[in-house]
Design a protein around this motif. Structure first.
Motif, PDB file in Angstrom:
ATOM      1  N   VAL A  12       0.847  -1.198   0.000  1.00 13.93           N
ATOM      2  CA  VAL A  12       0.000   0.000   0.000  1.00 13.93           C
ATOM      3  C   VAL A  12       0.879   1.243   0.000  1.00 13.93           C
ATOM      4  CG1 VAL A  12      -1.656   1.338   1.355  1.00 13.93           C
ATOM      5  CG2 VAL A  12      -1.887  -1.148   1.227  1.00 13.93           C
ATOM      6  N   VAL A  13       0.594   2.162  -0.909  1.00  9.03           N
ATOM      7  CA  VAL A  13       1.298   3.439  -0.940  1.00  9.03           C
ATOM      8  C   VAL A  13       0.248   4.552  -0.945  1.00  9.03           C
ATOM      9  CG1 VAL A  13       2.923   4.923  -2.147  1.00  9.03           C
ATOM     10  CG2 VAL A  13       3.202   2.434  -2.248  1.00  9.03           C
ATOM     11  N   PRO A  14       0.060   5.253   0.162  1.00  9.92           N
ATOM     12  CA  PRO A  14      -0.903   6.364   0.181  1.00  9.92           C
ATOM     13  C   PRO A  14      -0.573   7.397  -0.893  1.00  9.92           C
ATOM     14  CG  PRO A  14      -0.241   5.799   2.411  1.00  9.92           C
ATOM     15  CD  PRO A  14       0.665   5.034   1.492  1.00  9.92           C
ATOM     16  N   ASN A  15      -1.591   8.045  -1.426  1.00 12.90           N
ATOM     17  CA  ASN A  15      -1.375   9.135  -2.383  1.00 12.90           C
ATOM     18  C   ASN A  15      -1.808  10.468  -1.776  1.00 12.90           C
ATOM     19  OD1 ASN A  15      -4.048   8.336  -2.458  1.00 12.90           O
ATOM     20  ND2 ASN A  15      -4.301   8.613  -4.672  1.00 12.90           N
ATOM     21  N   ALA A  16      -1.583  10.583  -0.470  1.00 18.07           N
ATOM     22  CA  ALA A  16      -1.847  11.802   0.299  1.00 18.07           C
ATOM     23  C   ALA A  16      -0.848  11.816   1.446  1.00 18.07           C
ATOM     24  CB  ALA A  16      -3.273  11.801   0.834  1.00 18.07           C
ATOM     25  N   PRO A  17      -0.643  12.961   2.082  1.00 18.20           N
ATOM     26  CA  PRO A  17       0.246  12.982   3.253  1.00 18.20           C
ATOM     27  C   PRO A  17      -0.135  11.920   4.279  1.00 18.20           C
ATOM     28  CG  PRO A  17      -0.264  15.214   2.599  1.00 18.20           C
ATOM     29  CD  PRO A  17      -1.134  14.324   1.753  1.00 18.20           C
ATOM     30  N   LEU A  18       0.867  11.331   4.886  1.00 10.02           N
ATOM     31  CA  LEU A  18       0.679  10.274   5.874  1.00 10.02           C
ATOM     32  C   LEU A  18       0.639  10.901   7.264  1.00 10.02           C
ATOM     33  CD1 LEU A  18       0.594   7.123   6.094  1.00 10.02           C
ATOM     34  CD2 LEU A  18       3.026   7.239   6.577  1.00 10.02           C
ATOM     35  N   CYS A  19      -0.410  10.616   8.009  1.00  9.95           N
ATOM     36  CA  CYS A  19      -0.626  11.269   9.299  1.00  9.95           C
ATOM     37  C   CYS A  19      -0.274  10.318  10.438  1.00  9.95           C
ATOM     38  CB  CYS A  19      -2.077  11.706   9.431  1.00  9.95           C
ATOM     39  SG  CYS A  19      -2.629  12.785   8.076  1.00  9.95           S
ATOM     40  N   GLY A  20       0.715  10.706  11.242  1.00  8.74           N
ATOM     41  CA  GLY A  20       1.147   9.876  12.364  1.00  8.74           C
ATOM     42  C   GLY A  20       0.954  10.579  13.693  1.00  8.74           C
ATOM     43  N   MET A  21       1.285   9.858  14.763  1.00  9.67           N
ATOM     44  CA  MET A  21       1.189  10.401  16.118  1.00  9.67           C
ATOM     45  C   MET A  21      -0.186  11.004  16.393  1.00  9.67           C
ATOM     46  SD  MET A  21       4.143  10.021  17.861  1.00  9.67           S
ATOM     47  CE  MET A  21       4.404   8.366  17.229  1.00  9.67           C
ATOM     48  N   ASN A  22      -1.236  10.328  15.890  1.00 12.15           N
ATOM     49  CA  ASN A  22      -2.614  10.807  16.064  1.00 12.15           C
ATOM     50  C   ASN A  22      -2.800  12.233  15.533  1.00 12.15           C
ATOM     51  OD1 ASN A  22      -3.406   8.413  17.329  1.00 12.15           O
ATOM     52  ND2 ASN A  22      -2.871   9.182  19.351  1.00 12.15           N
ATOM     53  N   GLY A  23      -2.089  12.564  14.469  1.00 12.10           N
ATOM     54  CA  GLY A  23      -2.233  13.884  13.861  1.00 12.10           C
ATOM     55  C   GLY A  23      -1.192  14.893  14.279  1.00 12.10           C
ATOM     56  N   ALA A  24      -0.299  14.526  15.192  1.00  8.22           N
ATOM     57  CA  ALA A  24       0.713  15.476  15.675  1.00  8.22           C
ATOM     58  C   ALA A  24       1.929  15.551  14.762  1.00  8.22           C
ATOM     59  CB  ALA A  24       1.161  15.120  17.083  1.00  8.22           C
ATOM     60  N   ALA A  25       2.078  14.587  13.837  1.00  7.63           N
ATOM     61  CA  ALA A  25       3.186  14.604  12.887  1.00  7.63           C
ATOM     62  C   ALA A  25       2.682  14.087  11.546  1.00  7.63           C
ATOM     63  CB  ALA A  25       4.342  13.744  13.383  1.00  7.63           C
ATOM     64  N   ILE A  26       2.681  14.955  10.545  1.00  3.31           N
ATOM     65  CA  ILE A  26       2.175  14.608   9.223  1.00  3.31           C
ATOM     66  C   ILE A  26       3.321  14.739   8.229  1.00  3.31           C
ATOM     67  CG2 ILE A  26       0.510  15.198   7.416  1.00  3.31           C
ATOM     68  CD1 ILE A  26      -1.356  16.220   9.606  1.00  3.31           C
ATOM     69  N   ALA A  27       3.495  13.699   7.396  1.00  2.96           N
ATOM     70  CA  ALA A  27       4.660  13.645   6.515  1.00  2.96           C
ATOM     71  C   ALA A  27       4.260  13.584   5.050  1.00  2.96           C
ATOM     72  CB  ALA A  27       5.519  12.430   6.856  1.00  2.96           C
ATOM     73  N   ASP A  28       5.109  14.171   4.205  1.00  2.16           N
ATOM     74  CA  ASP A  28       4.980  14.014   2.760  1.00  2.16           C
ATOM     75  C   ASP A  28       5.289  12.561   2.419  1.00  2.16           C
ATOM     76  OD1 ASP A  28       4.994  15.323  -0.084  1.00  2.16           O
ATOM     77  OD2 ASP A  28       6.804  14.077   0.000  1.00  2.16           O
ATOM     78  N   ILE A  29       4.437  11.915   1.659  1.00  3.68           N
ATOM     79  CA  ILE A  29       4.585  10.489   1.418  1.00  3.68           C
ATOM     80  C   ILE A  29       5.795  10.176   0.545  1.00  3.68           C
ATOM     81  CG2 ILE A  29       3.038  10.432  -0.582  1.00  3.68           C
ATOM     82  CD1 ILE A  29       3.399   7.774   2.226  1.00  3.68           C
ATOM     83  N   ASP A  30       6.201  11.088  -0.324  1.00  2.00           N
ATOM     84  CA  ASP A  30       7.328  10.812  -1.215  1.00  2.00           C
ATOM     85  C   ASP A  30       8.674  11.034  -0.539  1.00  2.00           C
ATOM     86  OD1 ASP A  30       5.718  10.116  -3.449  1.00  2.00           O
ATOM     87  OD2 ASP A  30       5.328  12.242  -3.813  1.00  2.00           O
ATOM     88  N   SER A  31       8.820  12.178   0.127  1.00  4.28           N
ATOM     89  CA  SER A  31      10.110  12.518   0.724  1.00  4.28           C
ATOM     90  C   SER A  31      10.252  12.051   2.171  1.00  4.28           C
ATOM     91  CB  SER A  31      10.327  14.034   0.685  1.00  4.28           C
ATOM     92  OG  SER A  31       9.398  14.685   1.551  1.00  4.28           O
TER      93      SER A  31
END
Length: 254
Positions: free
Chosen positions: A60-79
């Protein structure tokens, strides 16, 4: 190709919803790719740190930013770069010590920071290890308790937190606190802003207490088959088990 899912944002919790014991069912992975190929936007909103994406990239590869830490850390999926963060600082530590004194059932303490995780066993309300001097950029603080003490400890921590922190459980033993106003629902709000009007309908899928804000922020609220009771109570639909095809069934229904 047919873009039948254009404008639909599908956000799912990871553990217990998309994956069972870290494994993603083949039916779910295939359905997500089908959904994305036809215009759907898919991502995961998890209590984990966002770098877990590398563990599932083969399926699975999301095509949107990946949201971690219950929303406290959101990452660009590519970089993998953090594009949004909401952290706390060392000034939260007196509150943590007060909680440990008032909830002596706590067995372990985890302080999850941008730089890594501090872990200490707790005995009789006292951490067994000293806090490191470099504690900063705290995304989430996790208290681990026995099953039988979970409800009482959660109530005590919520009373102490008042309106200073978000408090929820990610599983029966894990009580988490993070910055006030930051939760899986705020992550949905971030994603809607990120896509600048492209999102017309949001689907949220979860199984435990920390997923409730995710469902409440979504147009369609879906609970996993074995979800925590209060999650099922607010859900519009109940899907199947994550061991088989929970996400696939949601996509089929669209």
């Amino acid at each position: 190709m047919n873009k039948r899912f254009d404008g639909i944002l599908l956000c799912t919790d990871m553990d217990g919803t998309l994956a069972y014991r870290g494994q993603i069912a083949k039916a779910n992975a295939e359905a997500i790719r089908y959904f994305q190929d036809r215009g759907g936007i898919f991502t995961i909103i998890s209590g984990r740190y966002p770098n877990f994406a590398g563990e599932i990239r083969d399926l699975v590869v999301p095509n949107a930013p990946l949201c971690g830490m219950n929303g406290a850390a959101i990452a660009d999926i590519d970089s993998g770069k953090i594009i949004f963060e909401a952290s706390m600082g060392k000034e939260e530590l007196p509150f943590v010590l007060d909680i440990l004194k008032s909830a002596p059932a706590v067995l372990d303490l985890y302080i999850q920071m941008k730089s890594g995780t501090f872990h200490s066993p707790v005995r009789g309300g006292i951490p067994m290890l000293p806090f490191p001097d470099n504690i900063c950029d705290i995304y989430k603080i996790l208290f681990v308790v026995p099953d039988e003490a979970s409800d009482d400890a959660t109530t005590l921590i919520k009373q102490g937190a008042a309106d200073r922190y978000e408090v929820s459980r990610s599983w029966i033993n894990g009580i988490e606190i993070q910055k006030h106003g930051i939760n899986k629902g705020s992550a949905v709000g971030f994603l809607k802003e990120w896509f600048k009007g492209r999102i017309t309908h949001t689907i949220g899928v979860g199984d435990f207490e920390n997923d409730i804000p995710l469902l409440l922020a979504s147009d369609l609220k879906v609970a996993e088959q074995d979800a925590f009771g209060p999650v099922k109570e607010i859900a519009d639909r109940i899907t199947t088990s994550c061991q088989v095809d929970s996400i696939a069934k949601i996509i089929e229904s669209l």
